[in-house]
Design a protein around this motif. Structure first.
Motif, PDB file in Angstrom:
ATOM      1  N   ASP A  14       4.934  -5.735   3.521  1.00  0.00           N
ATOM      2  CA  ASP A  14       4.068  -4.802   2.792  1.00  0.00           C
ATOM      3  C   ASP A  14       3.176  -4.088   3.794  1.00  0.00           C
ATOM      4  O   ASP A  14       2.310  -4.705   4.440  1.00  0.00           O
ATOM      5  CB  ASP A  14       3.213  -5.556   1.770  1.00  0.00           C
ATOM      6  CG  ASP A  14       2.550  -4.594   0.777  1.00  0.00           C
ATOM      7  OD1 ASP A  14       2.251  -3.445   1.161  1.00  0.00           O
ATOM      8  OD2 ASP A  14       2.333  -5.011  -0.380  1.00  0.00           O
ATOM      9  N   LEU A  15       3.388  -2.803   3.961  1.00  0.00           N
ATOM     10  CA  LEU A  15       2.642  -2.029   4.948  1.00  0.00           C
ATOM     11  C   LEU A  15       1.141  -2.060   4.665  1.00  0.00           C
ATOM     12  O   LEU A  15       0.326  -2.130   5.604  1.00  0.00           O
ATOM     13  CB  LEU A  15       3.124  -0.570   4.943  1.00  0.00           C
ATOM     14  CG  LEU A  15       4.521  -0.312   5.501  1.00  0.00           C
ATOM     15  CD1 LEU A  15       4.886   1.159   5.272  1.00  0.00           C
ATOM     16  CD2 LEU A  15       4.566  -0.640   6.977  1.00  0.00           C
ATOM     17  N   ALA A  16       0.780  -1.994   3.439  1.00  0.00           N
ATOM     18  CA  ALA A  16      -0.638  -1.897   3.101  1.00  0.00           C
ATOM     19  C   ALA A  16      -1.406  -3.149   3.458  1.00  0.00           C
ATOM     20  O   ALA A  16      -2.624  -3.100   3.671  1.00  0.00           O
ATOM     21  CB  ALA A  16      -0.793  -1.596   1.606  1.00  0.00           C
ATOM     22  N   GLU A  26       1.423   3.845   9.273  1.00  0.00           N
ATOM     23  CA  GLU A  26       1.819   2.889   8.231  1.00  0.00           C
ATOM     24  C   GLU A  26       0.994   3.052   6.944  1.00  0.00           C
ATOM     25  O   GLU A  26       1.549   3.057   5.843  1.00  0.00           O
ATOM     26  CB  GLU A  26       1.697   1.453   8.759  1.00  0.00           C
ATOM     27  CG  GLU A  26       2.852   1.025   9.681  1.00  0.00           C
ATOM     28  CD  GLU A  26       2.594   1.421  11.121  1.00  0.00           C
ATOM     29  OE1 GLU A  26       3.511   1.304  11.944  1.00  0.00           O
ATOM     30  OE2 GLU A  26       1.454   1.859  11.415  1.00  0.00           O
ATOM     31  N   LEU A  27      -0.321   3.178   7.080  1.00  0.00           N
ATOM     32  CA  LEU A  27      -1.147   3.319   5.875  1.00  0.00           C
ATOM     33  C   LEU A  27      -0.879   4.648   5.180  1.00  0.00           C
ATOM     34  O   LEU A  27      -0.919   4.739   3.939  1.00  0.00           O
ATOM     35  CB  LEU A  27      -2.634   3.181   6.231  1.00  0.00           C
ATOM     36  CG  LEU A  27      -3.060   1.797   6.747  1.00  0.00           C
ATOM     37  CD1 LEU A  27      -4.558   1.764   6.996  1.00  0.00           C
ATOM     38  CD2 LEU A  27      -2.653   0.689   5.773  1.00  0.00           C
ATOM     39  N   ALA A  30       2.199   4.084   3.287  1.00  0.00           N
ATOM     40  CA  ALA A  30       1.912   3.248   2.113  1.00  0.00           C
ATOM     41  C   ALA A  30       1.354   4.098   0.965  1.00  0.00           C
ATOM     42  O   ALA A  30       1.675   3.859  -0.218  1.00  0.00           O
ATOM     43  CB  ALA A  30       0.940   2.134   2.478  1.00  0.00           C
ATOM     44  N   GLN A  31       0.527   5.079   1.310  1.00  0.00           N
ATOM     45  CA  GLN A  31      -0.020   5.960   0.280  1.00  0.00           C
ATOM     46  C   GLN A  31       1.064   6.811  -0.380  1.00  0.00           C
ATOM     47  O   GLN A  31       0.902   7.286  -1.510  1.00  0.00           O
ATOM     48  CB  GLN A  31      -1.099   6.866   0.890  1.00  0.00           C
ATOM     49  CG  GLN A  31      -2.359   6.112   1.285  1.00  0.00           C
ATOM     50  CD  GLN A  31      -3.378   7.016   1.966  1.00  0.00           C
ATOM     51  OE1 GLN A  31      -3.129   8.204   2.167  1.00  0.00           O
ATOM     52  NE2 GLN A  31      -4.532   6.438   2.316  1.00  0.00           N
ATOM     53  N   ARG A  35       6.690   0.562   1.196  1.00  0.00           N
ATOM     54  CA  ARG A  35       6.139  -0.789   1.240  1.00  0.00           C
ATOM     55  C   ARG A  35       6.579  -1.574   2.498  1.00  0.00           C
ATOM     56  O   ARG A  35       5.749  -2.052   3.241  1.00  0.00           O
ATOM     57  CB  ARG A  35       6.561  -1.550  -0.023  1.00  0.00           C
ATOM     58  CG  ARG A  35       5.844  -1.051  -1.275  1.00  0.00           C
ATOM     59  CD  ARG A  35       4.360  -1.419  -1.204  1.00  0.00           C
ATOM     60  NE  ARG A  35       3.604  -0.832  -2.303  1.00  0.00           N
ATOM     61  CZ  ARG A  35       2.913   0.314  -2.236  1.00  0.00           C
ATOM     62  NH1 ARG A  35       2.908   0.994  -1.092  1.00  0.00           N
ATOM     63  NH2 ARG A  35       2.252   0.749  -3.266  1.00  0.00           N
ATOM     64  N   SER A  36       7.836  -1.739   2.728  1.00  0.00           N
ATOM     65  CA  SER A  36       8.300  -2.561   3.867  1.00  0.00           C
ATOM     66  C   SER A  36       8.789  -1.693   5.034  1.00  0.00           C
ATOM     67  O   SER A  36       9.190  -0.538   4.848  1.00  0.00           O
ATOM     68  CB  SER A  36       9.405  -3.518   3.410  1.00  0.00           C
ATOM     69  OG  SER A  36      10.465  -2.784   2.847  1.00  0.00           O
ATOM     70  N   GLU A  37       8.740  -2.316   6.225  1.00  0.00           N
ATOM     71  CA  GLU A  37       9.132  -1.588   7.451  1.00  0.00           C
ATOM     72  C   GLU A  37       9.724  -2.556   8.475  1.00  0.00           C
ATOM     73  O   GLU A  37       9.306  -3.720   8.568  1.00  0.00           O
ATOM     74  CB  GLU A  37       7.920  -0.874   8.056  1.00  0.00           C
ATOM     75  CG  GLU A  37       8.261  -0.060   9.308  1.00  0.00           C
ATOM     76  CD  GLU A  37       7.044   0.634   9.911  1.00  0.00           C
ATOM     77  OE1 GLU A  37       7.229   1.647  10.608  1.00  0.00           O
ATOM     78  OE2 GLU A  37       5.898   0.161   9.687  1.00  0.00           O
ATOM     79  N   LYS A  57      10.797   1.811   0.116  1.00  0.00           N
ATOM     80  CA  LYS A  57       9.797   1.784  -0.951  1.00  0.00           C
ATOM     81  C   LYS A  57       9.813   0.464  -1.717  1.00  0.00           C
ATOM     82  O   LYS A  57       9.001   0.268  -2.614  1.00  0.00           O
ATOM     83  CB  LYS A  57      10.011   2.956  -1.903  1.00  0.00           C
ATOM     84  CG  LYS A  57       9.657   4.302  -1.257  1.00  0.00           C
ATOM     85  CD  LYS A  57       9.687   5.444  -2.257  1.00  0.00           C
ATOM     86  CE  LYS A  57       9.235   6.741  -1.599  1.00  0.00           C
ATOM     87  NZ  LYS A  57       9.206   7.887  -2.572  1.00  0.00           N
ATOM     88  N   SER A  59       9.425  -3.707  -1.580  1.00  0.00           N
ATOM     89  CA  SER A  59       8.770  -4.740  -0.779  1.00  0.00           C
ATOM     90  C   SER A  59       9.806  -5.733  -0.254  1.00  0.00           C
ATOM     91  O   SER A  59      10.824  -5.996  -0.922  1.00  0.00           O
ATOM     92  CB  SER A  59       7.712  -5.479  -1.624  1.00  0.00           C
ATOM     93  OG  SER A  59       6.722  -4.587  -2.069  1.00  0.00           O
TER      94      SER A  59
END
Length: 450
Positions: A14-16, A26-27, A30-31, A35-37, A57, A59
């Motif tokens: 989860d990037l956030a 990353e943030l 996330a906006q 979600r995942s990277e 997109k 998780s």
């Protein structure tokens, strides 16, 4: 940044929520709903130059299988990018090389180890009288008609130390040719680069100087002979005091030096003009032995170890025996003069391919690298503290080179300051087509040590 610094893949579910997520990357992703990277560093050898990023997109998208596939893709991408970079670098260097070759006035010819032309510039195509497109990729011997040029390349290919020569490519143009091997990082010879420098003007000026010196020398010989004779007559005509005797002695010694210089100059002029040179079968081994016998007293006076190395059977060469003896005598004399007492001198003869090669190596003072290119020039003498007392006209080696060149041979020198020198020359063995010369067999021992 973290993946590059630690040099390993990073997967986040989860990037956030990742503590090291970048606000600008990353943030921001996330906006936008990602979600995942999975981040994989790109590297070649020890150089890390970027990352390959996968984002989703969903998780917790990326697992071990995805990582394995990603690593393969990262490796392929790294290799492709490095290949593209190297290709661009090579293309840039090639363009620069082509521009340099196109703009230089010297002829440049590059051949591979099979003597096929790899690179040539317009000046070399012009001086060889061959179309540039016909020259590139062709076998050198198939397109070049100058026999001496082919012979020089073949000699270098066979390991000859001779890489510099004068070459006449037409009746009115003379070139200095330098052939240099191209080697890999492992010492493997990949080919040879030949540079042709036009020395026609320099040769013309040198000939003018030679003609002038010969004329002046001839006109000076008689007056100096008269001065020497007059000094000798005066010394015998009446009793002389010490000062008069010393003055006359200086006059006679100065006259002797001037006559020696003039005789060398006139001799050099005759040799360069090819006057009176014979072409008969010569036994270099016998000639060398005669020189050694004649100079043995000088060897003994300096307590030198003199070694003569030669095979039992040596082919004859065509030439002028007295002139070749003059060359060997000059080499031996110089080796003796420039070697300190108790030193070592070795004269060696060998049959190399289709030539007979003579070298003389000493353990003497040696010659500095800056002096080596000029050592065979007229009047050139090496001035050093340990050799300034050795007399000479500076013409001996110039005469030597002229004699060997008149015999269509090559002469060379290698030396290192403080570690001695090696002088040598090579003469071709007559082929069966040009002359029927038997091999000259010697009954002398293979090695002779004085």
């Amino acid at each position: 940044g973290v993946a590059l610094s630690v040099d390993r893949a990073i997967i986040t579910a989860d990037l956030a929520l990742h503590p090291q997520a970048s606000p600008r990357l990353e943030l921001a992703l996330a906006q936008e709903g990602f979600r995942s990277e999975m981040v994989l560093p790109l590297r070649i050898a020890d150089h890390r130059f970027g990352t390959l990023n996968f984002i989703s997109k969903r998780s917790d998208t990326y697992q071990a299988d995805d990582l394995r596939i990603g690593l393969v893709l990262a490796l392929q991408l790294s290799t492709a990018l490095e290949a593209a970079r190297l290709y661009a670098q090579i293309d840039e260097e090639r363009s620069m090389l082509v521009a340099i070759l196109q703009s230089t006035t010297d002829g440049v010819l590059v051949v591979n180890s099979a003597l096929n032309v790899a690179v040539a510039n317009p000046p070399v195509a012009e001086l060889l009288g061959i179309d540039l497109d016909s020259l590139l990729g062709a076998e050198l011997a198939a397109v070049v008609t100058n026999a001496k040029l082919i012979e020089l390349f073949e000699q270098v290919l066979q390991g000859s130390a001779v890489r510099d020569a004068e070459l006449s490519l037409s009746e009115d143009r003379t070139f200095h040719l330098n052939i240099t091997p191209v080697t890999s990082n492992f010492g493997e010879v990949l080919g040879y680069v030949a540079v042709f420098h036009d020395v026609t003007t320099l040769k013309s000026l040198d000939q003018m100087k030679t003609d002038f010196v010969a004329t002046v020398s001839h006109d000076l010989k008689n007056p100096i002979s008269i001065i020497k004779l007059s000094a000798a007559v005066l010394s015998k005509s009446a009793p002389l005091n010490a000062k008069q005797a010393e003055t006359l002695d200086r006059i006679e010694r100065a006259s002797d030096r001037m006559l020696s210089l003039i005789n060398d100059l006139l001799d050099l002029g005759r040799i360069e003009a090819g006057m009176g040179l014979l072409s008969l079968p010569c036994d270099l081994k016998q000639i060398a032995q005669e020189v050694i016998d004649e100079q043995n007293s000088l060897v003994e006076a300096k307590h030198l170890a003199f070694e003569f190395v030669a095979p039992d059977v040596l082919p004859a060469v065509n030439g002028d025996a007295p002139r070749l003896k003059q060359v060997i005598a000059n080499f031996v004399s110089n080796a003796i003069k420039y070697t300190p007492d108790n030193g070592q001198v070795t004269l060696a003869l060998q049959h190399v391919n289709a030539s007979v090669e003579l070298t003389i190596t000493d353990s003497g003072y040696g010659i500095a690298a800056k002096d080596l290119p000029y050592i065979f020039d007229k009047f050139y003498r090496v001035y050093a503290e340990h050799t300034k007392q050795i007399e000479g006209t500076g013409l001996g080696l110039a005469i030597t080179r002229s004699i060997i060149e008149q015999h269509r041979g090559q002469v060379w020198v290698t030396s290192q300051l403080g570690q001695g020198s090696t002088f040598g020359f090579r003469l071709a063995v007559p082929s069966s087509d040009s002359a029927s010369l038997p091999e000259i067999k010697s009954t002398q021992a293979e090695r002779h040590i004085a």
